[in-house]
Write an enzyme that holds these catalytic residues in place. Structure first.
Site: not given
Length: 487
Positions: A213, A229-231, A258, A286, A292, A450
């Site tokens: 995105r 990215p997240a670990e 965001e 979900r 978020c 979304s």
């Protein structure tokens, strides 16, 4: 941990990816154009072994920079939150690698910004095609490292790919303006130009979609990108780069954030209760409540309250099944880690100690340490933690209210405002509440909002800017005014 993508340009294009570390500099990878790797440097590749059933060719662990896969001095493990099994050890890079990634991204930007909109469009379309081709394998990686049910992971991959398709088309629609002024000998123009190197930090709950995105818009605009990215979920990011490297080797600081939300879900007396319950189920559970835009505070008007709570409890017991994401029929996978479980437990314990009633759930699930029962609380009040902190788990706390003004005031009391939902059959009320809710996105009689074509973003402390839609590309463009005189 982070990841560096490098899409090399035009004649001999390559993709480059660098995982960067968890240390003092939360750095990342980059996406852009640059030069060929230096002669004589061997291509090194690191693959995670991973559990049976995962695609070994996409399970990358090293960084890829300057045409080479490079291991780091240190590594960190990535775990399956459902079983606790180790999926692999990923390169744990630090500040020097981050600075190198930014430098490479800037060098690449100098040429990528000159690539035609048509070529950028073609590259993004190719990436979309490759994601669709590899959708099953990419979905398996998400389920393995994130835990969400495989059906949800498959949906995320499609959602992720659609952003690339969308921005492949938007790349060719970046228009400027000509402004006619009173002066006869002048012409005024407005140009849109890429801002430069963009830094993107993405969460673990949508490890694929939150990359495409942002990166799709940035590349379409002519920017290069540094991605962190997240670990907890780096393998999905590495896999996105690998599909381009493996299948398309001949292809190619502004802030948009965001930051999450504390979404209210309001049910007015005029609402259709069955529709509201269906919307609540979709909005709340979900990804086991780990999105978020998940509803976090359920505000239900007194006249409809008891019916709503009863039907929601029945739906939770009837429709939700906790289990491993790879098992058929699972709707609720594990939470991402132990800390996430502890937060849900803390919110439930605090609420019960202050008078809340557990309608269903309320404790860890017997399936494993990272699993929590889908939980519904009633008699919730404003002084409880779950009323003013985002739980980010499968907890639905219900508060009772009397008037529309009261509900709107409670909903707007948060210092965040990403999404909000409400159910009503009163047209006048629908317009009033939709305009008064202090959020960036509103679902009216709808729990899933979304979509690629519409702007995603919040107000207050829920972030800056918008992603997706025709507005998402604006974050990566600057306006330039040109005054051409002496004509």
């Amino acid at each position: 941990m982070a990841t560096c993508f490098q899409l090399r340009g035009c004649g001999a294009q390559r993709l480059s990816l660098l995982p960067l570390g968890r240390g003092p500099c939360p750095c990342a990878g980059y996406l852009g154009l640059s030069t060929q790797p230096k002669p004589g440097l061997a291509l090194l590749r690191g693959y995670a072994q991973g559990p049976a059933g995962l695609p070994p060719a996409l399970l990358r662990t090293d960084g890829f920079v300057g045409g080479r896969w490079l291991p780091a001095r240190a590594v960190f493990p990535v775990y399956d939150p459902a079983s606790g099994a180790e999926l692999g050890k990923v390169a744990d890079c630090g500040a020097p690698e981050a600075r190198a990634a930014v430098r490479a991204a800037y060098e690449a930007f100098c040429s990528w910004r000159e690539v035609s909109a048509k070529e950028r469009s073609s590259l993004l379309r190719k990436w979309y095609d490759l994601m669709i081709k590899n959708k099953e394998d990419l979905a398996k990686i998400i389920t393995a490292e994130n835990g969400k049910p495989l059906k949800e992971a498959q949906g995320e991959i499609l959602y992720s790919a659609l952003f690339l398709e969308w921005f492949s088309e938007e790349a060719r629609r970046i228009y400027g303006d000509i402004i006619y002024t009173p002066a006869k000998d002048k012409r005024s123009l407005v140009l849109k130009q890429p801002v430069g190197v963009a830094t993107v930090i993405t969460p673990w709950n949508f490890p694929s979609a939150m990359i495409t995105r942002k990166v799709g818009a940035a590349l379409a605009a002519g920017c290069t990108v540094v991605v962190k990215p997240a670990e907890d979920t780096p393998l999905s990011a590495l896999a996105l780069a690998e599909i381009l490297l493996h299948y398309a080797a001949d292809s190619v600081k502004r802030v948009s954030m965001e930051l999450g939300g504390h979404a209210p879900f309001i049910v007015f007396d005029s609402a259709n209760v069955d529709q509201a319950v269906a919307g609540a189920m979709a909005s709340k559970f979900r990804n086991s409540g780990q999105t978020c835009v998940c509803s976090n505070r359920f505000l239900v008007q007194r006249g409809i309250h008891d019916s709503f709570v009863k039907k929601l409890a029945e739906a939770i017991k009837r429709d939700l099944r906790v289990g491993n994401g790879f098992e058929e029929g699972t709707t609720q996978g594990p939470l991402i880690n132990e800390k996430a479980i502890e937060k849900v437990e803390k919110h439930v314990s605090d609420a019960v100690s202050k008078g809340a009633t557990i309608e269903t759930g309320g404790k860890r699930h017997r399936f494993g340490k990272n699993f929590f029962e889908p939980t519904l609380l009633s008699n919730v009040t404003w002084d409880m933690l779950c009323s003013h902190e985002e739980t980010f788990g499968p907890l639905a706390p219900v508060m009772k209210f009397d008037t529309e003004e009261e509900a709107v005031a409670i909903a707007n009391a948060a210092d965040v405002g990403l999404a909000g939902y409400f159910y009503s059959q009163d047209p006048a009320q629908i317009w009033r509440v939709a305009e008064q809710l202090e959020v960036g996105m509103v679902g009216v009689n709808e729990g899933l909002i979304s979509t690629v074509e519409c702007p995603f973003g919040g107000v207050k402390q829920s972030g800056l800017g918008r992603e997706g839609s025709k507005y998402g590309i604006d974050e990566y463009l600057e306006l330039k005014y040109v005054c051409y005189g002496g004509l």
